[in-house]
Write a protein that holds these residues in place. Structure first.
Motif, mmCIF file in Angstrom:
data_model
loop_
_atom_site.group_PDB
_atom_site.id
_atom_site.type_symbol
_atom_site.label_atom_id
_atom_site.label_comp_id
_atom_site.label_asym_id
_atom_site.label_seq_id
_atom_site.Cartn_x
_atom_site.Cartn_y
_atom_site.Cartn_z
ATOM 1 N N MET A 32 -34.392 13.345 -31.033
ATOM 2 C CA MET A 32 -33.306 12.853 -31.284
ATOM 3 C C MET A 32 -33.360 11.240 -30.371
ATOM 4 S SD MET A 32 -32.411 14.374 -33.991
ATOM 5 C CE MET A 32 -30.645 13.158 -34.221
ATOM 6 N N THR A 33 -33.668 11.220 -29.209
ATOM 7 C CA THR A 33 -33.625 10.079 -28.301
ATOM 8 C C THR A 33 -34.571 9.154 -28.679
ATOM 9 O OG1 THR A 33 -33.119 11.511 -26.291
ATOM 10 C CG2 THR A 33 -34.057 9.510 -25.913
ATOM 11 N N GLY A 36 -33.018 7.638 -31.928
ATOM 12 C CA GLY A 36 -31.908 6.633 -31.325
ATOM 13 C C GLY A 36 -32.331 5.447 -30.990
ATOM 14 N N ARG A 37 -33.849 5.251 -30.402
ATOM 15 C CA ARG A 37 -34.295 4.323 -29.774
ATOM 16 C C ARG A 37 -34.752 3.083 -30.682
ATOM 17 N NH1 ARG A 37 -37.221 6.275 -24.169
ATOM 18 N NH2 ARG A 37 -35.287 6.832 -23.230
ATOM 19 N N PRO A 40 -31.533 1.489 -36.258
ATOM 20 C CA PRO A 40 -30.754 2.408 -36.978
ATOM 21 C C PRO A 40 -31.326 2.888 -38.236
ATOM 22 C CG PRO A 40 -29.533 0.737 -35.586
ATOM 23 C CD PRO A 40 -30.555 0.392 -35.588
ATOM 24 N N GLY A 43 -34.489 4.961 -37.902
ATOM 25 C CA GLY A 43 -34.255 6.410 -37.114
ATOM 26 C C GLY A 43 -33.541 7.285 -38.316
ATOM 27 N N TRP A 128 -25.013 6.860 -38.558
ATOM 28 C CA TRP A 128 -26.054 7.322 -37.690
ATOM 29 C C TRP A 128 -25.577 7.260 -36.462
ATOM 30 C CZ3 TRP A 128 -30.265 9.829 -37.508
ATOM 31 C CH2 TRP A 128 -31.150 9.488 -36.612
ATOM 32 N N ALA A 129 -24.917 6.452 -35.939
ATOM 33 C CA ALA A 129 -24.429 6.250 -34.462
ATOM 34 C C ALA A 129 -23.534 7.540 -34.185
ATOM 35 C CB ALA A 129 -23.597 5.003 -34.090
ATOM 36 N N TYR A 131 -23.658 10.270 -35.806
ATOM 37 C CA TYR A 131 -24.538 11.623 -36.213
ATOM 38 C C TYR A 131 -25.331 11.887 -34.983
ATOM 39 C CZ TYR A 131 -28.220 14.264 -38.586
ATOM 40 O OH TYR A 131 -29.183 15.101 -38.950
ATOM 41 N N LEU A 132 -25.893 10.812 -34.492
ATOM 42 C CA LEU A 132 -26.968 10.842 -33.226
ATOM 43 C C LEU A 132 -25.986 11.842 -31.990
ATOM 44 C CD1 LEU A 132 -28.642 7.634 -32.737
ATOM 45 C CD2 LEU A 132 -29.755 9.876 -32.958
ATOM 46 N N VAL A 133 -24.915 11.366 -31.892
ATOM 47 C CA VAL A 133 -24.165 12.102 -30.673
ATOM 48 C C VAL A 133 -23.450 13.554 -31.212
ATOM 49 C CG1 VAL A 133 -21.800 11.941 -29.469
ATOM 50 C CG2 VAL A 133 -23.307 9.922 -29.820
ATOM 51 N N THR A 136 -26.687 15.841 -32.031
ATOM 52 C CA THR A 136 -27.393 16.331 -30.866
ATOM 53 C C THR A 136 -26.737 17.335 -29.943
ATOM 54 O OG1 THR A 136 -28.764 14.350 -30.855
ATOM 55 C CG2 THR A 136 -28.832 15.427 -28.847
#
Length: 161
Positions: A32-33, A36-37, A40, A43, A128-129, A131-133, A136
């Motif tokens: 996931m990191t 996220g890099r 968007p 990813g 997406w932003a 979702y990532l948080v 995870t």
């Protein structure tokens, strides 16, 4: 339930928990990191592809099969209470069922929201932003619970040995 079947179900649950723990650990530790890099839309598209592919793989068999075996072991634990290792058998079963419930209640709905979003759009980037948080964070819970389930099943096998 005879001892041989109990051993097989416990061993299979330990293996399944370990496989799932490893997969979830990889996502928590670096996948996931890494997603996220990158930009968007890339990813997001990669995760959408992972989510579709994982449902059509051996993962589903291991994930659901381990949940079914764990449910059976939880029931058996009730009837074998007081025997060596039963508390660990029950703990492993409940911990893995927690993994299953967290997945169904939190990760899958987040995956469904992501699947409906369009990579490259402003709304997609916002989804997406978040979702990532969120995904995870819940995956960390699944990782810890599946590792604890694995450890509990191993201890149960050792004590029942």
């Amino acid at each position: 339930m005879n001892e041989r079947l109990l051993f097989v179900l416990t061993f299979a649950s330990a293996l399944g928990s370990g496989l799932i723990a490893g997969l979830f650990f990889a996502f928590s530790a670096f996948v996931m990191t890494a997603l996220g890099r990158i930009p968007p839309h890339q990813g997001m598209a990669a995760m959408q592809s992972i989510n579709v592919t994982i449902l059509n793989s051996l993962f589903s068999f291991v994930f659901i099969g381990t949940a079914l075996a764990s449910a059976a072991l939880a029931i058996v634990s009730y009837f074998r209470w007081g025997e060596a290792g039963t508390i660990y058998l029950l703990a492993g079963s409940l911990l893995y069922l927690l993994v299953f419930l967290v997945t169904v209640a939190f990760n899958v709905p987040l995956n469904d929201t992501l699947a409906a979003a369009k990579p490259g759009s402003a709304a997609g980037a916002d989804i997406w932003a978040r979702y990532l948080v969120r995904w995870t964070a819940w995956n960390h819970v699944r990782t810890a619970a599946s590792i604890a389930a694995l450890a509990s099943f191993i201890i149960a096998l050792r004590l029942r040995g």
